[in-house]
Design a protein around this motif. Structure first.
Motif, mmCIF file in Angstrom:
data_model
loop_
_atom_site.group_PDB
_atom_site.id
_atom_site.type_symbol
_atom_site.label_atom_id
_atom_site.label_comp_id
_atom_site.label_asym_id
_atom_site.label_seq_id
_atom_site.Cartn_x
_atom_site.Cartn_y
_atom_site.Cartn_z
ATOM 1 N N ASN A 107 -22.460 29.495 16.566
ATOM 2 C CA ASN A 107 -23.427 29.100 17.541
ATOM 3 C C ASN A 107 -23.252 27.792 17.119
ATOM 4 O OD1 ASN A 107 -25.133 30.729 17.763
ATOM 5 N ND2 ASN A 107 -26.077 31.212 15.858
ATOM 6 N N ASN A 108 -22.308 26.788 18.394
ATOM 7 C CA ASN A 108 -22.080 25.981 18.647
ATOM 8 C C ASN A 108 -22.817 24.247 19.301
ATOM 9 O OD1 ASN A 108 -19.231 24.122 18.632
ATOM 10 N ND2 ASN A 108 -20.019 24.572 20.954
ATOM 11 N N ALA A 109 -23.556 25.508 20.777
ATOM 12 C CA ALA A 109 -24.196 24.167 20.707
ATOM 13 C C ALA A 109 -24.947 23.320 20.567
ATOM 14 C CB ALA A 109 -24.992 24.955 22.442
ATOM 15 N N GLY A 110 -25.335 22.108 21.272
ATOM 16 C CA GLY A 110 -26.646 21.200 19.877
ATOM 17 C C GLY A 110 -25.907 19.738 21.006
ATOM 18 N N ILE A 111 -27.278 19.758 20.660
ATOM 19 C CA ILE A 111 -27.427 18.005 20.984
ATOM 20 C C ILE A 111 -28.037 17.024 19.889
ATOM 21 C CG2 ILE A 111 -28.177 19.064 23.708
ATOM 22 C CD1 ILE A 111 -31.489 18.738 22.074
ATOM 23 N N GLY A 150 -19.460 43.985 9.578
ATOM 24 C CA GLY A 150 -17.840 43.740 9.229
ATOM 25 C C GLY A 150 -18.514 42.180 10.561
ATOM 26 N N ALA A 151 -19.359 41.642 10.599
ATOM 27 C CA ALA A 151 -19.849 40.500 11.610
ATOM 28 C C ALA A 151 -19.969 38.846 11.010
ATOM 29 C CB ALA A 151 -21.198 41.101 12.683
ATOM 30 N N ARG A 152 -19.342 38.087 11.744
ATOM 31 C CA ARG A 152 -19.089 36.937 11.100
ATOM 32 C C ARG A 152 -20.025 36.274 12.079
ATOM 33 N NH1 ARG A 152 -13.720 34.750 8.049
ATOM 34 N NH2 ARG A 152 -13.342 37.077 6.893
ATOM 35 N N ILE A 153 -20.878 34.689 11.488
ATOM 36 C CA ILE A 153 -22.206 34.286 12.308
ATOM 37 C C ILE A 153 -21.483 33.013 11.880
ATOM 38 C CG2 ILE A 153 -24.191 32.895 12.840
ATOM 39 C CD1 ILE A 153 -25.449 35.907 11.597
ATOM 40 N N VAL A 154 -20.770 31.468 12.313
ATOM 41 C CA VAL A 154 -20.480 29.999 12.136
ATOM 42 C C VAL A 154 -21.633 29.594 12.646
ATOM 43 C CG1 VAL A 154 -19.231 28.821 12.037
ATOM 44 C CG2 VAL A 154 -17.941 31.716 12.787
ATOM 45 N N ILE A 207 -23.414 41.737 7.477
ATOM 46 C CA ILE A 207 -22.711 40.683 8.298
ATOM 47 C C ILE A 207 -22.873 39.377 7.191
ATOM 48 C CG2 ILE A 207 -23.871 38.987 9.577
ATOM 49 C CD1 ILE A 207 -25.431 41.301 10.885
ATOM 50 N N THR A 208 -22.509 38.430 7.851
ATOM 51 C CA THR A 208 -22.355 37.126 7.153
ATOM 52 C C THR A 208 -22.293 35.652 7.782
ATOM 53 O OG1 THR A 208 -19.437 36.961 6.843
ATOM 54 C CG2 THR A 208 -20.721 37.896 4.528
ATOM 55 N N ALA A 209 -22.794 34.774 7.306
ATOM 56 C CA ALA A 209 -23.062 33.435 8.270
ATOM 57 C C ALA A 209 -23.078 32.277 6.682
ATOM 58 C CB ALA A 209 -24.596 33.512 8.498
ATOM 59 N N ASN A 210 -21.760 31.593 7.634
ATOM 60 C CA ASN A 210 -21.938 30.207 7.385
ATOM 61 C C ASN A 210 -22.257 29.124 7.564
ATOM 62 O OD1 ASN A 210 -20.582 30.912 3.885
ATOM 63 N ND2 ASN A 210 -19.409 31.850 6.226
ATOM 64 N N ALA A 211 -22.166 27.963 7.341
ATOM 65 C CA ALA A 211 -22.749 26.715 7.735
ATOM 66 C C ALA A 211 -21.373 25.583 8.645
ATOM 67 C CB ALA A 211 -23.767 25.619 7.988
ATOM 68 N N VAL A 212 -21.017 24.818 9.236
ATOM 69 C CA VAL A 212 -19.721 24.285 9.229
ATOM 70 C C VAL A 212 -20.000 22.751 10.024
ATOM 71 C CG1 VAL A 212 -18.141 25.890 9.783
ATOM 72 C CG2 VAL A 212 -18.721 24.982 11.799
ATOM 73 N N MET A 213 -19.672 22.152 9.430
ATOM 74 C CA MET A 213 -19.551 20.198 9.595
ATOM 75 C C MET A 213 -18.459 20.645 10.645
ATOM 76 S SD MET A 213 -20.154 16.921 10.125
ATOM 77 C CE MET A 213 -18.975 15.555 10.013
ATOM 78 N N VAL A 260 -13.833 29.511 9.396
ATOM 79 C CA VAL A 260 -15.032 30.331 9.018
ATOM 80 C C VAL A 260 -14.982 31.320 9.427
ATOM 81 C CG1 VAL A 260 -16.776 30.317 8.651
ATOM 82 C CG2 VAL A 260 -15.672 27.974 7.777
ATOM 83 N N ALA A 261 -15.134 31.735 10.636
ATOM 84 C CA ALA A 261 -14.909 33.160 11.646
ATOM 85 C C ALA A 261 -13.767 33.816 11.348
ATOM 86 C CB ALA A 261 -14.777 31.808 13.142
ATOM 87 N N THR A 262 -12.540 33.580 10.380
ATOM 88 C CA THR A 262 -11.333 34.497 10.978
ATOM 89 C C THR A 262 -10.732 34.596 9.882
ATOM 90 O OG1 THR A 262 -9.820 32.457 11.867
ATOM 91 C CG2 THR A 262 -10.990 33.856 12.922
ATOM 92 N N SER A 263 -10.586 33.145 8.994
ATOM 93 C CA SER A 263 -9.752 32.998 7.833
ATOM 94 C C SER A 263 -9.662 34.707 6.294
ATOM 95 C CB SER A 263 -10.385 32.519 6.785
ATOM 96 O OG SER A 263 -9.235 32.355 5.369
ATOM 97 N N PRO A 264 -9.250 35.602 6.109
ATOM 98 C CA PRO A 264 -9.723 36.444 5.078
ATOM 99 C C PRO A 264 -10.236 36.031 4.040
ATOM 100 C CG PRO A 264 -7.304 36.289 5.698
ATOM 101 C CD PRO A 264 -7.981 35.519 6.457
ATOM 102 N N LEU A 265 -9.632 34.681 3.774
ATOM 103 C CA LEU A 265 -10.756 34.881 2.239
ATOM 104 C C LEU A 265 -12.118 34.434 2.736
ATOM 105 C CD1 LEU A 265 -8.665 31.227 2.166
ATOM 106 C CD2 LEU A 265 -8.220 32.734 0.852
ATOM 107 N N LEU A 266 -12.597 34.360 3.629
ATOM 108 C CA LEU A 266 -14.096 34.185 3.649
ATOM 109 C C LEU A 266 -14.984 35.774 3.837
ATOM 110 C CD1 LEU A 266 -13.964 31.300 4.359
ATOM 111 C CD2 LEU A 266 -15.889 31.363 5.339
ATOM 112 N N ASN A 267 -13.589 37.048 3.615
ATOM 113 C CA ASN A 267 -14.653 38.218 3.824
ATOM 114 C C ASN A 267 -16.008 38.262 2.419
ATOM 115 O OD1 ASN A 267 -12.558 39.321 5.619
ATOM 116 N ND2 ASN A 267 -10.884 39.611 4.598
#
Length: 313
Positions: A107-111, A150-154, A207-213, A260-267
């Motif tokens: 979920n990358n889009a933003g204003i 095992g979906a991931r949301i960013v 399903i996991t979701a994490n936020a990023v800056m 955050v989307a791909t690393s095995p560290l975040l399984n």
């Protein structure tokens, strides 16, 4: 609960953090992928072998990006699809057209810091775009995310979240003076709270979701900001107090999202906030780093989910 650390940092690129990652057979959606860090996020996922859908407002621009990514990665499974996050029928149409599992939702889009504007529903535009549109999209795609096992949301947030919590008594600035940066701040706090609650609610679904800056990136939206003299002075004061702050390239700005989307560290890891390809610690007053306590608050996350459902009902 210890913070997750990685070998990467602020200068790492999306290609760096995805090196060695195999996404063959995985399907990804990147919203706002017609420009800026969305392009480089999509490119890194495609380079790792994923099927990537660029969810964009301009199909022409999106297709040009898709063609470029295909040419630079050799992955032909990249295409653009129309999505306008402030137009709920558009979101419904996008969701309805989706079939099969969805492994990665970025979920990358933003204003950012727009003039006072409201949707036809009366929602403040930044909150509507940055949070509500993505909320509708993600909840609409829930079954597809479940099917991925095992979906991931960013969820792309910002250091701007430290400017404001979600002001539940007046989300849409009906009773307080409009401030573009406070409006932006609460929408970015909402992005973190969404990740917290989605991870809690959907844990049993895998399903996991994490936020990023992403960091400071000179995207088109940032370049076009219309600032008042006071806001320019505040920005100059911030830069003066932090002279080592640097502007990232789009590829560097995309790194944390891709990690955050791909690393095995975040399984199996969800409900956290990352910056510079590391999990962030608590926000320290006077800085633009770290995560505010209110953005991780479980009760506020639950309340935001319920309010969002009511608004979209």
């Amino acid at each position: 609960m210890s913070l997750i650390t990685t070998p990467f940092g602020p200068t790492s690129t999306a290609a760096n953090v995805s090196q060695g990652i195999d996404l063959q057979g995985r399907r990804a959606i990147v919203t706002g992928a017609a420009s800026g860090i969305g392009v480089e996020t999509a490119r890194a996922l495609a380079s790792a072998g994923a099927e990537v859908i660029l969810a964009v407002r301009s199909l022409d621009a999106g297709q040009r990006v898709a063609d470029n990514i295909i040419a630079t990665t050799g992955n032909s499974n990249v295409r653009a699809a129309y999505l306008n996050l402030t137009d709920l029928p558009s979101v419904v149409a996008f969701v309805s057209a989706w079939t099969g599992p969805l492994h990665l939702l970025i979920n990358n889009a933003g204003i950012m810091a727009t003039p006072e504007t409201y949707t036809k529903q009366g929602w403040e535009l930044q909150f509507a775009t940055n949070h509500l549109g993505h909320f509708a999209l993600t909840t609409g795609l829930h079954r597809a995310l479940v099917a991925a096992h095992g979906a991931r949301i960013v969820s792309l947030s910002s250091a701007g979240h430290t400017r404001s919590p979600v002001v539940f008594d007046d989300i849409h600035f009906r009773h307080r003076p409009y401030d573009p940066f406070l409006a932006y701040g609460q929408s970015k706090t909402a992005n973190v709270l969404f990740a917290v609650e989605a991870s809690r609610r959907w844990e049993q679904d895998g399903i996991t979701a994490n936020a990023v800056m992403p960091g400071a990136v000179r995207t088109e939206g940032v370049a076009n900001l219309r600032l008042t003299a006071e806001q320019i002075a505040q920005a100059q004061a911030t830069r003066a107090s932090a002279p080592d702050t640097f502007w990232k390239t789009p590829a560097q700005g995309a790194a944390t999202s891709v990690l955050v989307a791909t690393s095995p560290l975040l399984n199996g890891i969800g409900g956290r906030y990352f910056e510079d390809s590391q999990e962030a610690g608590p926000h320290v007053s006077g800085t633009m780093s770290g995560v505010a306590a209110y953005a991780l608050d479980l009760e506020q996350a639950r309340l935001l989910w319920e309010v969002s459902q009511q608004l979209l009902a």
